[in-house]
Motif scaffolding. Structure first.
Motif, PDB file in Angstrom:
ATOM      1  N   ASP A  44       2.558   3.797   9.025  1.00  0.00           N
ATOM      2  CA  ASP A  44       1.568   2.721   9.010  1.00  0.00           C
ATOM      3  C   ASP A  44       0.145   3.222   9.233  1.00  0.00           C
ATOM      4  N   TYR A 102      -4.642   8.513  -1.890  1.00  0.00           N
ATOM      5  CA  TYR A 102      -4.034   8.170  -0.603  1.00  0.00           C
ATOM      6  C   TYR A 102      -4.946   8.605   0.537  1.00  0.00           C
ATOM      7  N   ASP A 149       0.827  -1.223   0.000  1.00  0.00           N
ATOM      8  CA  ASP A 149       0.000   0.000   0.000  1.00  0.00           C
ATOM      9  C   ASP A 149       0.851   1.260   0.000  1.00  0.00           C
ATOM     10  N   LYS A 167       4.951   7.372   0.963  1.00  0.00           N
ATOM     11  CA  LYS A 167       4.291   7.564   2.259  1.00  0.00           C
ATOM     12  C   LYS A 167       4.930   8.711   3.040  1.00  0.00           C
ATOM     13  N   THR A 216      -2.147   5.032   3.678  1.00  0.00           N
ATOM     14  CA  THR A 216      -2.318   4.022   2.634  1.00  0.00           C
ATOM     15  C   THR A 216      -2.335   4.691   1.269  1.00  0.00           C
ATOM     16  N   ALA A 270      -5.571  -2.709   3.847  1.00  0.00           N
ATOM     17  CA  ALA A 270      -4.494  -3.387   3.126  1.00  0.00           C
ATOM     18  C   ALA A 270      -4.868  -4.832   2.806  1.00  0.00           C
ATOM     19  N   ILE A 313      -6.341   1.176   8.501  1.00  0.00           N
ATOM     20  CA  ILE A 313      -5.384   1.115   7.393  1.00  0.00           C
ATOM     21  C   ILE A 313      -4.929  -0.330   7.166  1.00  0.00           C
ATOM     22  N   LYS A 314      -4.702  -1.050   8.249  1.00  0.00           N
ATOM     23  CA  LYS A 314      -4.283  -2.452   8.142  1.00  0.00           C
ATOM     24  C   LYS A 314      -5.374  -3.301   7.501  1.00  0.00           C
TER      25      LYS A 314
END
Length: 410
Positions: A102, A260, A78, A84, A105, A272, A268-269
């Protein structure tokens, strides 16, 4: 049973989740307008949702350099660390928002960001509050993810903005998200800090409701309007806010397909996970170009916005000079969303009665050879959207044709 009968019975059956969803009305109108152009008709298309400026040279050069360096392989799922970091610095510099890598994304366009977020968080029947007029994909994405779009009409009397009383009334125990877009596609309306404050106060009292904000047109605002984003205004909501943006509009990079977002790392996780089973990583070259866009010179943004403002004024003034049309002055983006109630009930030279904004837009396309999009496509009638991201000469000619077409109504 014959082979033909077996084939017929085994025909394709679409999934129920898309049974009420069709191809975008904007795409249909564009296809019809382009077909007319191929037939030799002088159609002016005012439906495109992209800037008419080219991608800046330094961005294109960064992409070419990345290709020469061999940056043409898969990247991190991502987003590369480099893009990022550029996004993190952008959020801090322009919005006063601090995100760890983290908590960021990157995907193949902001539309995929929205899809990932909804797919990662919505269970069947969960509700998403969407003020109308709205970008057509919002509602369809929610439905594909088996959620329930709750559409709240916000007409010109409220500046096409959601109010706190309407928000309060719409929230139920099933509400999962509120989705806001400022400046707006299609209305061009934008929320100031004062406009946002009552909405944020409502959400502070409703901890189960998350907020998704689409800031794609952030850099295209007029008349000294000060852009703000909710997580910047209310830190108490940052832990349940997804702030979405991209390089498409500000940097004229629609075809590069990079969107983004910044948000809570748990969300966010989860996003992904969705992306890993859909597209995987965004284009490596587009990510390198986006680093250059976000980190490079920004002065040209002001010049381009000034050009859009001149065109906005041209279109707003031209529409308001036409009997039966009423156009509010938008704060941003590159669209007008004009009321056309004053022409409903009138009859075309061919004897067809105009009952809806869709009828009116069809008349403009067939009679005046001007393609615009009806408000019904954006969930609010009777209005129509014009994209003024085209030359002043074309806009002037289009306004002349619209005025003449309206004058022919009886």
């Amino acid at each position: 049973m014959t082979i033909n009968a077996t084939v017929k019975e085994a025909g394709f059956k679409p999934a129920s989740r898309i049974s009420t969803i069709g191809v975008s009305e904007i795409l249909k109108i564009g296809a019809r307008a382009n077909a007319m152009k191929r037939e030799g008709k002088p159609v002016i298309i005012l439906g495109a949702g992209e800037p008419d400026f080219d991608t800046p040279d330094h961005v294109k050069e960064a992409a070419a350099t990345a290709i020469q360096r061999g940056e043409t392989k898969y990247t991190a799922l991502d987003g590369t660390p480099e893009v990022k970091k550029a996004i993190r610095e952008k959020f801090q510099r322009e919005n006063g928002l601090a995100y760890e890598l983290d908590e960021i994304t990157v995907a193949t366009g902001a539309k995929q960001i929205l899809f990932n977020a909804m797919m990662a968080s919505i269970n069947p029947g969960d509700e998403v509050i969407i003020p109308t007029p709205y970008w057509t994909s919002y509602s369809d994405i929610v439905q594909i993810c088996e959620g329930k779009p709750v559409l709240i009409a916000c007409d010109a009397s409220s500046g096409f903005r959601l109010t706190s009383d309407k928000l309060e009334a719409a929230i139920t125990p099933r509400t999962r998200w509120v989705l806001l877009n400022s400046p707006s596609n299609p209305s061009g309306a934008a929320y100031s800090a004062a406009d946002y404050r009552p909405l944020l106060d409502v959400l502070l009292k409703r901890p189960q409701v998350w907020l998704l904000v689409d800031d794609m047109y952030e850099h295209i605002v007029y008349d000294g309007f000060r852009f703000v984003t909710p997580a910047q205004l209310e830190p108490g909501l940052k832990a349940r806010t997804l702030t979405v943006n991209g390089v498409s509009k500000a940097y004229s990079m629609t075809g590069w397909r990079i969107g983004y977002a910044g948000g809570p790392r748990e969300l966010i996780k989860a996003m992904a996970v969705v992306q890993s089973q859909a597209t995987s990583c965004p284009s490596s070259v587009s990510q390198a170009a986006s680093v250059a866009a976000l980190n490079g010179p920004q002065e040209f943004l002001e010049e381009r916005t000034a050009s859009f403002q001149r065109r906005r004024d041209l279109v707003v003034n031209g529409l308001n000079a036409i009997d039966g049309l009423d156009c509010r002055v938008p704060e941003g983006a590159f669209y007008t969303f004009s009321g056309c109630e004053g022409v409903l009930g009138k009859v075309t030279p061919a004897g067809k009665r105009i009952e809806t904004d869709t009828d009116f837009c069809a008349y403009l396309l067939e009679d005046a050879h001007v393609a615009v999009v009806p408000g019904s496509a954006f969930g609010l009638s009777p209005y129509f959207r014009i994209s003024y991201a085209t030359s002043e000469a074309e806009l002037t000619e289009a306004l002349t044709r619209i005025a003449a077409a309206c004058a022919r109504l009886s």
